[in-house]
Design an enzyme around this catalytic site. Structure first.
Site, mmCIF file in Angstrom:
data_model
loop_
_atom_site.group_PDB
_atom_site.id
_atom_site.type_symbol
_atom_site.label_atom_id
_atom_site.label_comp_id
_atom_site.label_asym_id
_atom_site.label_seq_id
_atom_site.Cartn_x
_atom_site.Cartn_y
_atom_site.Cartn_z
ATOM 1 C CB SER A 159 -0.967 0.267 1.230
ATOM 2 O OG SER A 159 -1.939 0.795 1.203
ATOM 3 C CG HIS A 196 -5.825 -1.981 -0.397
ATOM 4 N ND1 HIS A 196 -4.851 -1.774 -1.340
ATOM 5 C CD2 HIS A 196 -5.183 -1.136 0.738
ATOM 6 C CE1 HIS A 196 -3.864 -1.173 -1.099
ATOM 7 N NE2 HIS A 196 -3.814 -0.874 0.383
ATOM 8 C CG ASP A 246 -6.477 -3.331 -3.923
ATOM 9 O OD1 ASP A 246 -7.206 -2.017 -3.853
ATOM 10 O OD2 ASP A 246 -5.387 -3.190 -3.715
#
Length: 401
Positions: A182, A381, A348
């Protein structure tokens, strides 16, 4: 994502009455770690003046970090792990004094694990602008008051430049691996493009080459949620008593973010249209279970994070563009020399796989050619925190060559 904590290493679950009782007390004005709090497993490195890309100057700064394993005599076995937006240095280890949650990647980092601390010297810093020991808005400025709203705008490149000073302090010229998911993946990508001679291997997990207009738009409403809380007081809230800080705005920002960290499939399967209690939400004052889930985690978040740090770190995410002033994304990534794992998650919706596809096409030496590896997951995610067995297997491929 981006709260790397134990709450995100498990599937979403309905909130119990015991969960709700945990949050009966009033939240503090800030959940930041402050000087005088238990240090836990943190170590600290202090540095002199730091000039940001925007021209602001910090007269000094420090980075909090944790480490595992031993640096060998050749100093060539160091692995840097970079956390997500609101994570910290506590990658592994139990919760306890100084650490409100268990390590967020304990299944991946440790003796015999994918990132094997019997082989690697692992370093995980809290990023500049954070609130878990590194210099940020909740830190005390030279005048004896918190930096608060005076803390400067910092970019992903600023944060990586600070990490480079930490590497110098530790005597690490070349990282055997730089690993991030991320926002941490943005840092890892910036390391690989900005310091190619200092990165032997890189893992870019669930991260994009640039923060897009869509992602900036999603971030903007979170920042507005904080700003419109009257208790935010334009960032000057550190003297407020418990319950009088900007916890409502910060909790709302967190709830908004959670909707992008998890997938529709998971939320629909876990909660369906169930009620939180026996009271109907259909005009009788009850609540749907998914509403209580969002509220609980938003409110819990305010007890261990700082609103000003959230603002500065989201702004840093918005700055992310690995091709800025480098001739564009493809030209910047063509300069990467590290052997690179590019890993995406099929569900995601925060940083879709198309971003990882662009990265994989442009970096010359990837594990899987011109395509990323893609994890199949219902968790969206946050899959890179939950699907640790699969993520670990990919990291072994990268580190065991």
């Amino acid at each position: 994502m981006d709260w790397q904590s134990s709450e995100d290493t498990y599937p979403a679950m309905p909130v119990t009455e015991a969960d709700a009782r945990m949050l009966l007390g009033r939240p503090p004005a800030t959940g930041a770690w402050r000087d005088g709090d238990p240090v836990g497993d943190r170590r600290f490195a202090a540095f002199g003046p730091f000039r940001t890309e925007g021209g602001a100057e910090l007269p000094s700064f420090r980075l909090a970090f944790e480490s595992w394993g031993e640096l060998n005599a050749a100093r060539d076995n160091a692995v840097l792990i970079l956390h997500a937006l609101t994570g910290d240095s506590h990658v592994r280890g139990p919760a306890g004094p100084g650490h409100p949650t268990d390590g967020w990647w304990s299944d991946i980092v440790g003796p015999g694990a994918a990132i094997d601390t019997d082989r690697w010297f692992v370093v995980a810093p809290n990023m500049l602008g954070g609130c878990q020991g590194s210099t940020g808005p909740a830190s005390i400025a030279p005048d004896g008051y918190e930096w608060a709203s005076r803390f400067p705008y910092v970019t992903i490149r600023d944060q990586v430049a600070a990490q480079a000073q930490l590497a110098d302090e530790l005597g690490i010229e070349v990282w055997a691996g730089v690993v991030g998911g991320s926002m941490g993946g943005m840092h890892a990508l910036e390391w690989a493009a900005g310091f190619p001679s200092r990165v032997a291997r890189a893992a870019i997990i669930a991260a994009p080459p640039i923060n897009t207009a869509d992602q900036i738009a999603l971030n903007s409403v979170q920042l507005d949620a904080i700003a419109i809380d009257p208790r935010f007081q334009r960032g000057e809230y550190y003297d407020a008593g418990d319950g009088d800080g900007p916890h409502r705005g910060l909790a709302l920002a967190r709830r908004m973010a959670l909707l992008n960290y998890r997938s529709p499939t998971e939320l629909n399967q876990r909660f369906q249209r169930s009620w939180q209690s026996g009271v109907s939400p259909l005009g009788h004052g009850g609540r749907f279970a998914v509403e209580s889930y969002l509220d609980f985690h938003g409110n819990r978040f305010t007890r261990r994070f700082d609103a000003n740090s959230y603002v500065r770190l989201v702004e840093a995410m918005n700055s992310h563009d690995v091709g800025r002033d480098r001739g564009g994304v493809e030209q910047a990534l063509a300069q990467v020399t590290a052997r690179t794992l590019v890993l995406g998650i099929d569900s995601d919706r925060l940083f879709p796989v198309e971003g990882q596809e662009r990265i994989a096409r442009a970096i010359p030496n990837t594990l899987d050619g011109n395509s990323p590896s893609v994890i199949t997951s219902d968790y969206g995610h946050d899959g890179f925190l939950i699907e640790t067995h699969v993520v670990g297997a990919h990291l072994r491929r990268l580190l065991e060559d």
